[in-house]
Each structure stands twice: as structure tokens, then as C-alpha cells.
Scaffold this motif. Structure first.
Motif, PDB file in Angstrom:
ATOM      1  N   THR A  16       2.309   4.966   0.722  1.00 63.02           N
ATOM      2  CA  THR A  16       2.229   5.906   1.842  1.00 63.02           C
ATOM      3  C   THR A  16       2.771   7.364   1.493  1.00 63.02           C
ATOM      4  O   THR A  16       3.375   7.616   0.384  1.00 63.02           O
ATOM      5  N   PRO A  64     -12.319   6.500   2.789  1.00 61.83           N
ATOM      6  CA  PRO A  64     -12.185   6.096   1.390  1.00 61.83           C
ATOM      7  C   PRO A  64     -12.997   7.063   0.568  1.00 61.83           C
ATOM      8  O   PRO A  64     -14.114   7.313   0.859  1.00 61.83           O
ATOM      9  N   THR A  79      -6.504   5.137   3.502  1.00 59.97           N
ATOM     10  CA  THR A  79      -6.990   3.589   3.485  1.00 59.97           C
ATOM     11  C   THR A  79      -7.211   3.127   5.059  1.00 59.97           C
ATOM     12  O   THR A  79      -7.915   2.035   5.264  1.00 59.97           O
ATOM     13  N   ASP A  80      -6.783   3.669   6.023  1.00 62.97           N
ATOM     14  CA  ASP A  80      -6.760   3.304   7.426  1.00 62.97           C
ATOM     15  C   ASP A  80      -7.257   4.565   8.316  1.00 62.97           C
ATOM     16  O   ASP A  80      -6.511   5.516   8.692  1.00 62.97           O
ATOM     17  N   GLN A 111      -1.127   5.820   5.121  1.00 60.86           N
ATOM     18  CA  GLN A 111      -1.453   4.932   4.213  1.00 60.86           C
ATOM     19  C   GLN A 111      -2.358   5.521   3.175  1.00 60.86           C
ATOM     20  O   GLN A 111      -3.640   5.893   3.684  1.00 60.86           O
ATOM     21  N   VAL A 112      -2.356   5.520   1.969  1.00 59.92           N
ATOM     22  CA  VAL A 112      -3.060   5.952   0.793  1.00 59.92           C
ATOM     23  C   VAL A 112      -3.513   5.314  -0.320  1.00 59.92           C
ATOM     24  O   VAL A 112      -2.716   4.160  -0.752  1.00 59.92           O
ATOM     25  N   ASP A 113      -4.343   5.345  -1.000  1.00 58.22           N
ATOM     26  CA  ASP A 113      -4.880   4.610  -2.469  1.00 58.22           C
ATOM     27  C   ASP A 113      -4.240   5.373  -3.466  1.00 58.22           C
ATOM     28  O   ASP A 113      -3.631   6.336  -3.208  1.00 58.22           O
ATOM     29  N   TYR A 162     -12.204  12.616   1.752  1.00 60.06           N
ATOM     30  CA  TYR A 162     -10.756  13.009   1.665  1.00 60.06           C
ATOM     31  C   TYR A 162     -10.384  13.697   2.968  1.00 60.06           C
ATOM     32  O   TYR A 162      -9.451  13.338   3.561  1.00 60.06           O
ATOM     33  N   MET A 178       0.865  -1.202   0.121  1.00 56.29           N
ATOM     34  CA  MET A 178       0.000   0.126   0.075  1.00 56.29           C
ATOM     35  C   MET A 178       0.857   1.268   0.025  1.00 56.29           C
ATOM     36  O   MET A 178       1.701   1.334   1.024  1.00 56.29           O
ATOM     37  N   GLU A 205     -18.806   2.403   4.861  1.00 56.34           N
ATOM     38  CA  GLU A 205     -18.562   2.990   3.784  1.00 56.34           C
ATOM     39  C   GLU A 205     -18.739   4.569   3.898  1.00 56.34           C
ATOM     40  O   GLU A 205     -19.599   5.073   4.666  1.00 56.34           O
TER      41      GLU A 205
END
Length: 104
Positions: free
Chosen positions: A3, A98, A20-21, A12-14, A93, A1, A61
């Protein structure tokens, strides 16, 4: 993943930069994330952010624009004023969530 480091916070990012966390999120980090997209957070922003984080915890979600408006009681016009152009995406964001489903 992947960062990234934002304002001294390693997260941590997509691939699109969304966290992502959600547990890595904090209010000071939200201020830094908002600044990156040209926002200065007000009490109204915080109301939307707190709704989004609680709704994510309850639903699993990120809230869509419609959900934030209907369930969160945040008028659509207000959300567009607070988070211009792409309110659900920008809200997620800054809230460290997410990207909402259905957002392109």
C-alpha cells in the motif's frame, strides 16, 4: 499487497505502483497521481481517463494504446501529447487501472 499513501489517500498498489483496486480511485486521486508524473489534467485528459475506466469495466483489462486509439477514438498523436513517452502506461496509472498488457 503493498500500500501507499498519495495525497492523503491510502491505496493498494502493485510493485510498479499501479493501483490494484480500481474501486479505490477517485477524481481527486487522479489529479494527485497525474501530478506525481508531471501532468496537469485537462478536459482532453479526462476524456481519455473516462474512456479507459469504462473500457476496463467492459473488458476487464486496461486498454492498450491501439485500443484507446481505435475504440476510444483518441488519436495516437493526441495520446502521446497528453501522456508523453508511454501513453498507455501513464493513462492507466492516472486512471487507477492495472498496467496494460504488453507494456514493459
Amino acid at each position: 499487497m503493498p500500500t501507499t499513501t498519495i495525497d492523503g489517500h491510502r491505496i493498494q498498489v502493485d510493485p510498479e505502483g499501479f493501483m490494484t483496486d480500481p474501486a479505490e480511485w477517485s477524481e481527486p486521486l487522479a489529479e494527485a497521481l497525474a501530478a506525481q508524473i508531471g501532468l496537469t489534467l485537462t478536459d482532453e485528459h479526462w476524456k481519455a481517463i473516462r474512456f479507459a475506466r469504462q473500457d476496463f469495466a467492459d473488458q476487464g483489462e486496461s486498454p492498450t494504446l491501439r485500443r484507446a486509439s481505435v475504440v476510444g477514438g483518441l488519436p495516437t498523436k493526441s495520446l502521446f501529447a497528453l501522456f508523453p513517452q508511454k501513453p498507455a502506461k501513464k493513462l492507466a496509472y492516472v486512471a487507477g487501472l492495472p498496467k496494460p498488457r504488453g507494456c514493459v
